[in-house]
Design an enzyme around this catalytic site. Structure first.
Site, PDB file in Angstrom:
ATOM      1  N   LYS A 174       0.867  -1.187   0.000  1.00 31.58           N
ATOM      2  CA  LYS A 174       0.000   0.000   0.000  1.00 31.58           C
ATOM      3  C   LYS A 174       0.898   1.229   0.000  1.00 31.58           C
ATOM      4  O   LYS A 174       1.462   1.606   1.027  1.00 31.58           O
ATOM      5  CB  LYS A 174      -0.878  -0.017   1.253  1.00 31.58           C
ATOM      6  CG  LYS A 174      -2.212   0.702   1.137  1.00 31.58           C
ATOM      7  CD  LYS A 174      -2.147   2.204   0.931  1.00 31.58           C
ATOM      8  CE  LYS A 174      -1.827   2.979   2.187  1.00 31.58           C
ATOM      9  NZ  LYS A 174      -1.645   4.439   1.906  1.00 31.58           N
ATOM     10  N   GLY A 227       7.261   5.947   7.589  1.00 35.99           N
ATOM     11  CA  GLY A 227       6.425   7.141   7.596  1.00 35.99           C
ATOM     12  C   GLY A 227       6.589   7.904   8.892  1.00 35.99           C
ATOM     13  O   GLY A 227       7.624   7.799   9.556  1.00 35.99           O
ATOM     14  N   SER A 228       5.549   8.628   9.242  1.00 37.77           N
ATOM     15  CA  SER A 228       5.668   9.528  10.391  1.00 37.77           C
ATOM     16  C   SER A 228       5.651   8.759  11.711  1.00 37.77           C
ATOM     17  O   SER A 228       5.154   7.632  11.796  1.00 37.77           O
ATOM     18  CB  SER A 228       4.503  10.518  10.383  1.00 37.77           C
ATOM     19  OG  SER A 228       3.314   9.842  10.730  1.00 37.77           O
ATOM     20  N   ASN A 229       6.166   9.404  12.744  1.00 36.34           N
ATOM     21  CA  ASN A 229       6.152   8.789  14.067  1.00 36.34           C
ATOM     22  C   ASN A 229       4.741   8.600  14.582  1.00 36.34           C
ATOM     23  O   ASN A 229       4.443   7.593  15.227  1.00 36.34           O
ATOM     24  CB  ASN A 229       6.945   9.646  15.050  1.00 36.34           C
ATOM     25  CG  ASN A 229       8.405   9.343  14.936  1.00 36.34           C
ATOM     26  OD1 ASN A 229       8.990   9.565  13.876  1.00 36.34           O
ATOM     27  ND2 ASN A 229       9.003   8.811  15.983  1.00 36.34           N
ATOM     28  N   VAL A 231       1.948   8.007  12.978  1.00 34.90           N
ATOM     29  CA  VAL A 231       1.311   6.831  12.383  1.00 34.90           C
ATOM     30  C   VAL A 231       2.047   5.552  12.801  1.00 34.90           C
ATOM     31  O   VAL A 231       1.429   4.538  13.134  1.00 34.90           O
ATOM     32  CB  VAL A 231       1.265   6.966  10.836  1.00 34.90           C
ATOM     33  CG1 VAL A 231       0.712   5.704  10.200  1.00 34.90           C
ATOM     34  CG2 VAL A 231       0.423   8.175  10.441  1.00 34.90           C
ATOM     35  N   GLY A 232       3.362   5.614  12.806  1.00 33.62           N
ATOM     36  CA  GLY A 232       4.157   4.440  13.171  1.00 33.62           C
ATOM     37  C   GLY A 232       3.822   3.922  14.560  1.00 33.62           C
ATOM     38  O   GLY A 232       3.686   2.719  14.785  1.00 33.62           O
ATOM     39  N   GLN A 330       1.404  19.790   4.144  1.00 37.68           N
ATOM     40  CA  GLN A 330       2.822  19.946   4.483  1.00 37.68           C
ATOM     41  C   GLN A 330       3.223  21.422   4.428  1.00 37.68           C
ATOM     42  O   GLN A 330       3.977  21.904   5.275  1.00 37.68           O
ATOM     43  CB  GLN A 330       3.694  19.126   3.528  1.00 37.68           C
ATOM     44  CG  GLN A 330       3.823  17.678   3.894  1.00 37.68           C
ATOM     45  CD  GLN A 330       4.408  17.465   5.289  1.00 37.68           C
ATOM     46  OE1 GLN A 330       3.752  16.918   6.165  1.00 37.68           O
ATOM     47  NE2 GLN A 330       5.630  17.937   5.514  1.00 37.68           N
ATOM     48  N   GLU A 384      10.602  17.170  13.980  1.00 36.11           N
ATOM     49  CA  GLU A 384      10.811  16.987  12.543  1.00 36.11           C
ATOM     50  C   GLU A 384       9.841  17.881  11.775  1.00 36.11           C
ATOM     51  O   GLU A 384       8.629  17.786  11.946  1.00 36.11           O
ATOM     52  CB  GLU A 384      10.579  15.524  12.159  1.00 36.11           C
ATOM     53  CG  GLU A 384      10.955  15.244  10.723  1.00 36.11           C
ATOM     54  CD  GLU A 384      10.818  13.775  10.345  1.00 36.11           C
ATOM     55  OE1 GLU A 384       9.781  13.176  10.673  1.00 36.11           O
ATOM     56  OE2 GLU A 384      11.748  13.240   9.718  1.00 36.11           O
TER      57      GLU A 384
END
Ligand code: UN1
Length: 493
Positions: A174, A227-229, A231-232, A330, A384
């Site tokens: 995905k 990916g981003s923290n 979501v992770g 963004q 970040e």
């Protein structure tokens, strides 16, 4: 009319069952780049069915044969490199030279993993008993879910898919909805190379829908996510509840350190490249530059001067140094950090605004930005931002530089510029990041060494190199007793 793309499930190109779609636009111009299925759980179920069905055949296909298919895919990527790079620039904005690099990194990884078809070494060891043989072999994990970001939309999927395939796993992939064409191109190359139906399945869509359904499916044995923290972490929690292994590759707050004895010209080149390459949207981007007192003023002045000269524009234009950021969210996020930097007391030396005029209004452009006099604890020096923004921090010594470097929640990449070999080695040893560069910027990792970070950047896994094999295989220890009698390990008799 935007080109109409489909999912790839069980070797067939298909729309989402419910027929929903989303469109991607060129972030430099706002023009449509394609229309894609917005997949739901039912589409993911089909993809996992296909991957599960293909498992038995694929895991029994000899690894060198699997590698040969990857080799053919690499050859196809080489032939299509220019077109794939252009598609990549059009959908996520990075300048064409870097887009070529992105595709090249996938080529490198695909060749590398093709070679692993003939390696995947295990161990053979002496047994503690007579007439007994002991060895370990790698076994595939099963069906793996690969969920990937938009910033390296050819390279990063290849870091996951190629090692997964060569070790005998089947894949449900995905990609980010902000770079779907690159995913299509990669999967089409694998199909053309002769990968059997069902071995790789591509579902387009959103993380909260298609991504979540992949994670939830009990037949998916492993999740690999970049990916981003935010979501992770969510994925890690979900996987923990399901007892599912997960490999996470997340953010960075990478620093370049410039010591008094550094070659300043070299350090400037590295800083510009690392801070503003890919419009600062690399997890390895240098968003902090730690500069020793003696050269701080000279370095800062030249960095600002050079940053002001960077040309924003469409990444397809050869004259462009820095392309757009990926989307409106963004752009807003980056812009919001300007007020944060100002209220923290950093000095905005250049940039700091959304770029307008010269045709830039149609896209998402942010002026390359340098903050001076940042303090290590400021939010712009801790969080970040993922855009063309870097912050200079003044330090007095190497030790202080190392402390500042390590004083963030992330641990991906770092770099030190110095002419003193002793200082270089001290820094390499004491900086706590997964990648460390000496006299080079924070970007430029090669595919045959482990890629990943410590602390908040990851969860202990590494991608690329042979380290990737650890993620995508289980060890199986095999004991063969050819004594013909009961032999008991560890038992005295
Ligand atoms: C990323 O930053 O998201 O080392 C990946 C580099 C590239 C890969 C970067 N080879 O910067």
């Amino acid at each position: 009319m935007a080109q109409h793309f489909q999912n790839y499930i069980g070797g067939r190109w298909l729309d989402a069952r419910a027929g929903a779609r989303f469109e991607r636009e060129n972030p430099a111009t706002g023009e449509p780049t394609g229309s894609y299925p917005r997949s739901q759980a039912e589409d993911v179920r089909d993809a996992v069915d296909a991957a599960a069905n293909a498992q038995a055949l694929w895991r029994r296909t000899p690894a060198p044969k699997r590698g040969e298919i990857l080799f053919r895919a690499a050859e196809i990527l080489v032939r299509r490199k220019e077109q794939f790079a252009r598609d990549l620039t059009e959908e996520m904005g990075k300048v064409l030279k870097e887009a070529r690099g992105d595709v090249q990194e996938a080529i490198d990884m695909t060749y590398y993993m093709a070679g692993e078809g003939r390696r995947q070494f295990g161990q053979t060891t002496p047994s503690e008993l007579p007439d007994k043989f002991a060895m370990s072999v790698r076994a595939p994990v099963g069906v793996v879910g690969c969920i990937t970001p938009w910033n390296f939309p050819t390279a990063i999927p290849s870091w996951k898919i190629m090692p997964a395939l060569v070790t005998g796993n089947t894949v449900v992939f995905k990609p980010s909805q902000y770079a779907p064409k690159s995913a299509y191109n990669l999967v089409a190359a694998l199909e053309e190379a002769g990968l059997p139906a069902g071995v790789v399945n591509l579902v387009f869509g959103e993380g909260a829908e298609a991504g979540a359904a992949i994670i939830d499916d009990p037949r998916v044995s492993l999740i690999s996510f970049t990916g981003s923290n935010a979501v992770g972490r969510q994925i890690a929690i979900q996987c923990a509840e399901l007892g599912k292994p997960v490999s996470l590759e997340m953010g960075g707050k990478n620093a370049i350190t410039v010591l008094d004895d550094a070659d300043l010209g070299l350090a400037l080149d590295g800083a510009i490249w690392s801070a503003f390459g890919t419009t600062g949207q690399r997890c390895t981007a240098a968003s902090r530059i730690i500069v020793q007192d003696g050269v701080y003023d000279a370095f800062a002045a030249q960095l600002v001067e050079r940053t002001k000269r960077l040309r924003l524009g469409n990444g397809l234009d050869d004259a462009t140094d820095v392309g757009p950021v990926v989307n409106a969210d963004q752009l807003r996020k980056i812009e919001s950090y300007m007020a944060v930097g100002a209220s923290d007391g950093a000095t905005l030396a250049c940039g700091g605004v959304v770029a307008r005029g010269d045709g830039l209004d149609r896209g998402y452009f942010f002026q390359p930005t340098v903050f001076l006099d940042a303090k290590p604890a400021m939010r712009i020096a801790q969080e970040e931002i993922f855009g063309p923004v870097t912050a200079l921090i003044r330090v007095g010594s190497l030790d202080e530089a190392i402390d500042v470097n390590n004083g963030v929640p992330y641990g991906l990449s770092s770099s030190i510029y110095t002419g003193d070999v002793n200082k270089a080695f001290r820094a390499v040893e004491r900086i706590d990041t997964g990648l460390v560069y000496v006299n080079a910027g924070t970007i430029g990792a090669e595919v045959h060494l482990p890629f990943g970070g410590t602390r908040g950047t990851g969860n202990g896994h590494r991608e690329a190199g042979t380290a990737a094999l650890e993620t995508f295989t289980e060890w199986k220890s095999v004991y063969i007793d050819y004594s013909g009698r009961l032999q008991k390990a560890q038992i005295d008799d």
